[in-house]
Motif scaffolding. Structure first.
Motif, short mmCIF file in Angstrom:
data_model
loop_
_atom_site.label_atom_id
_atom_site.label_comp_id
_atom_site.label_asym_id
_atom_site.label_seq_id
_atom_site.Cartn_x
_atom_site.Cartn_y
_atom_site.Cartn_z
N ARG A 87 -0.64 -1.92 -1.37
CA ARG A 87 0.51 -2.50 -0.82
C ARG A 87 0.33 -2.76 0.39
N TYR A 88 0.05 -4.26 0.58
CA TYR A 88 0.07 -4.86 1.95
C TYR A 88 1.34 -5.47 2.49
N ALA A 89 2.12 -5.92 1.59
CA ALA A 89 3.43 -6.53 2.16
C ALA A 89 4.19 -5.13 2.50
N SER A 90 5.06 -5.61 3.77
CA SER A 90 5.53 -4.74 3.95
C SER A 90 7.01 -4.17 3.39
N ARG A 91 7.92 -5.30 2.90
CA ARG A 91 8.96 -5.07 2.19
C ARG A 91 8.87 -5.05 0.89
N ALA A 92 8.13 -5.46 0.09
CA ALA A 92 8.08 -5.77 -1.43
C ALA A 92 7.33 -4.06 -1.68
N PRO A 93 7.68 -3.70 -2.99
CA PRO A 93 6.91 -2.54 -3.41
C PRO A 93 5.55 -2.76 -3.98
N ALA A 94 4.57 -1.84 -4.20
CA ALA A 94 3.31 -2.07 -4.54
C ALA A 94 3.56 -2.80 -5.98
N PRO A 95 2.85 -4.12 -6.27
CA PRO A 95 2.91 -4.58 -7.49
C PRO A 95 2.26 -3.60 -8.76
N GLU A 96 2.67 -3.89 -10.02
CA GLU A 96 2.23 -3.16 -11.10
C GLU A 96 1.10 -3.50 -11.46
N PRO A 97 0.62 -4.60 -11.78
CA PRO A 97 -0.62 -4.92 -12.26
C PRO A 97 -1.99 -4.50 -11.44
N VAL A 98 -2.86 -4.00 -11.90
CA VAL A 98 -3.97 -3.46 -11.31
C VAL A 98 -4.65 -4.46 -10.20
N ALA A 99 -4.88 -5.56 -10.88
CA ALA A 99 -5.62 -6.63 -10.07
C ALA A 99 -4.63 -7.17 -9.02
N ASP A 100 -3.38 -7.00 -8.79
CA ASP A 100 -2.59 -7.41 -7.78
C ASP A 100 -2.45 -6.16 -6.88
N GLN A 101 -2.69 -5.13 -7.14
CA GLN A 101 -2.71 -3.81 -6.17
C GLN A 101 -4.15 -3.93 -5.58
N VAL A 102 -5.31 -3.99 -6.28
CA VAL A 102 -6.50 -4.23 -5.70
C VAL A 102 -6.60 -5.32 -4.69
N ARG A 103 -5.82 -6.59 -5.09
CA ARG A 103 -5.69 -7.55 -4.09
C ARG A 103 -5.07 -7.03 -2.83
N GLN A 104 -4.11 -6.46 -2.91
CA GLN A 104 -3.32 -5.98 -1.55
C GLN A 104 -4.55 -5.06 -0.90
N GLN A 105 -5.08 -3.97 -1.45
CA GLN A 105 -6.24 -3.08 -0.91
C GLN A 105 -7.07 -4.07 -0.28
N TYR A 106 -7.48 -5.14 -1.00
CA TYR A 106 -8.56 -5.98 -0.27
C TYR A 106 -8.05 -6.57 0.93
N PHE A 107 -6.82 -7.05 1.26
CA PHE A 107 -6.48 -7.64 2.31
C PHE A 107 -6.49 -6.73 3.42
N TYR A 108 -6.37 -5.21 3.40
CA TYR A 108 -6.72 -4.23 4.29
C TYR A 108 -8.05 -4.27 4.65
N ALA A 109 -9.02 -4.22 3.71
CA ALA A 109 -10.57 -4.23 3.71
C ALA A 109 -11.07 -5.37 4.54
N TYR A 110 -10.34 -6.61 4.18
CA TYR A 110 -10.89 -8.06 4.74
C TYR A 110 -10.55 -8.04 6.14
N TYR A 111 -9.25 -7.83 6.38
CA TYR A 111 -8.64 -8.19 7.77
C TYR A 111 -8.55 -7.02 8.67
N ASP A 112 -7.79 -5.94 8.20
CA ASP A 112 -7.53 -4.96 9.14
C ASP A 112 -8.77 -4.02 9.49
N ARG A 113 -9.59 -3.81 8.36
CA ARG A 113 -10.63 -2.90 8.58
C ARG A 113 -12.32 -3.94 8.70
N GLY A 114 -11.95 -5.05 8.75
CA GLY A 114 -13.39 -5.94 8.48
C GLY A 114 -14.02 -5.74 9.56
N GLY A 115 -13.64 -5.52 10.73
CA GLY A 115 -14.44 -5.34 11.97
C GLY A 115 -15.21 -4.16 12.17
#
Length: 462
Positions: A233-261
């Motif tokens: 869950r990367y978006a602040s307001r919407a709940p975590a999406p149900e599909p696996v692919a969408d949840q992993v995409r939101q995990q990916y945003f943390y890995a790419y942007y917030d933790r990429g450094g």
């Protein structure tokens, strides 16, 4: 967005607080006096309302990433409307920009430069009747550490989205996730002591993006994220999406942007400051780690969809070469980033339930620390049902601060049931009901207060 450092850097820094450059205070239209200048070259900003009530809020900002320029203005609060509310209620605000504003050196700098500013305030503005230590993200850690190290100078602590489990655990968790990415997706990556940090970070981001497009890659991304308790869950307001692919995409945003450094500049910076690598995964059982993760169900679903055997990948992780830490670097992080849990004053923490940059499990670790070294009755942990990092409305921040100040005033906690907190937050005006969100586009968006009950799991890597 976040955190920490060793002794060889400390000697020359002691002279920096000796000389202050002070401009004449400017009086704003509402009568607020604004003081700006520098202390030993470190900029500060102080705002004192015309009817100051005697309480000072010393604000500690977080760490700005090394890959982007830091902001030119000195923040006095996490949300601009919170700052204005505090001034309207008679509270004085002060913040140092710190000598080091980017990367993990902010904690060492913040611990020194904030006290220098507090000294300056007492000598040039007036001695506060009481002082609140407050901050967000790495600043939430600094706020706790400042009060623990100078207990007589503070009357309360407010830590928003703070790294209150300490930087050692934060970096170890990141190492666990990156160990999985290297072992299962991109063996060419360097976990520590990268020869070319920028190139290593670029290769890591390429590997993450490539994995996102394939079910097998997504399963392994989900496993890597789960080993660091990163939610889908990367978006602040919407709940975590149900599909696996969408949840992993939101995990990916943390890995790419917030933790990429942490594949590149951020990790190189901490290794330089600490005098070596402060992280380790020797002795870690990744099967046991996953069993404790809040994201284990997502991993199992992703592996089923991909037709992969989770047990085989966990065996690969456990059999892969491990990373040892340098003892003096570990000692550096212990010195500049580990709360002890002492609470001679009340503490309020505020955290999003689905924060993937600083997972909410930090709060469980800190509460356990307080139960051993402090007084649990002086700690109140508040939660909002949101994703993203430090995603609070001004109304939620104000209610958290009022909860702390009420405890300071009366010696008793007020009503902290979520329904009561949401009612109090909802009573504030529309300008207090916005939050940063990445969707539909990055910016401030209207929302409603979202205080909730929450019981975080155990911190995976304390």
């Amino acid at each position: 967005m976040h955190r920490l450092r060793l002794a060889r850097l400390a000697v020359p820094l002691m002279v920096f607080v000796a000389v202050a450059t002070v401009a004449q205070p400017v009086r704003a239209g509402n009568g607020t006096r604004i003081h700006e200048g520098d202390i030993g070259g470190v900029p500060y900003r102080v705002e004192v309302p015309s009817r100051w009530n005697g309480t000072l809020l010393l604000w500690s900002h977080g760490a700005y990433g090394l890959e982007l320029p830091p902001p030119s203005e000195i923040a006095l609060m996490n949300h601009p409307a919170t700052r204005q509310w505090l001034l309207d209620q008679g509270y004085a605000l002060a913040a140092s920009q710190y000598r080091v504003v980017q990367g993990w050196g902010v904690v060492e700098s913040g611990l020194r430069d904030q006290i220098a500013l507090l000294d300056w305030f007492g000598a040039n503005v007036g001695k506060p009747r009481r002082t609140v230590s407050a901050g967000a993200s790495a600043g939430g850690l600094i706020a706790v550490l400042l009060a623990e190290r100078h207990p007589g100078r503070f009357a309360g602590v407010a830590s928003l989205c703070g790294v209150v489990a300490g930087t050692t655990g934060h970096l170890n968790s990141a190492l666990d996730a990156n160990h999985a990415i290297k072992t299962l997706l991109a063996p060419e990556l360097e976990l520590v002591r990268a020869k070319d940090p920028d190139a290593n970070a670029a290769r890591a981001r390429q590997a993450l993006t490539a994995a996102l497009g394939d079910p097998r890659g997504r399963a392994r991304l989900a496993l890597a994220g789960a080993l660091a308790d990163v939610p889908g869950r990367y978006a602040s307001r919407a709940p975590a999406p149900e599909p696996v692919a969408d949840q992993v995409r939101q995990q990916y945003f943390y890995a790419y942007y917030d933790r990429g450094g942490l594949w590149g500049a951020d990790r190189a910076d901490i290794e330089h400051r600490a005098g070596g690598n402060p992280s380790w995964n020797t002795g870690v059982d990744h099967r046991a780690l996953l069993a404790r993760s809040s994201q284990k169900d997502l991993v199992r679903r992703a592996y089923r969809e991909a037709g992969l055997k989770l047990g085989e990948d966990l065996e690969r992780l456990n059999a892969a070469p491990r990373v040892k830490a340098d003892p003096r670097a570990v000692a550096y992080l212990d010195r500049y980033g580990t709360p002890r849990g002492r609470t001679p004053w009340p503490v309020v923490t505020l955290h999003s339930t689905d924060d993937g940059t600083v997972p909410v499990e930090n709060q469980r670790w800190y509460a356990e620390r307080v139960s051993r070294a402090g007084d649990p009755a002086k700690l109140r942990r508040l939660y909002v049902d949101r994703g993203y990092h430090c995603a609070f409305t001004a109304s939620e921040e104000i209610v958290a601060l009022r909860t702390l100040i009420g405890r300071m005033d009366t010696g008793r906690w007020g009503d902290t049931r979520p329904a009561s907190l949401n009612k109090a937050a909802g009573a504030l005006g529309p300008d207090h009901q916005t939050v940063f969100d990445v969707a539909p586009e990055p910016g401030m968006h209207p929302t409603t207060p979202a205080f909730t009950h929450h019981q975080p799991g155990a911190n995976l890597r304390p």
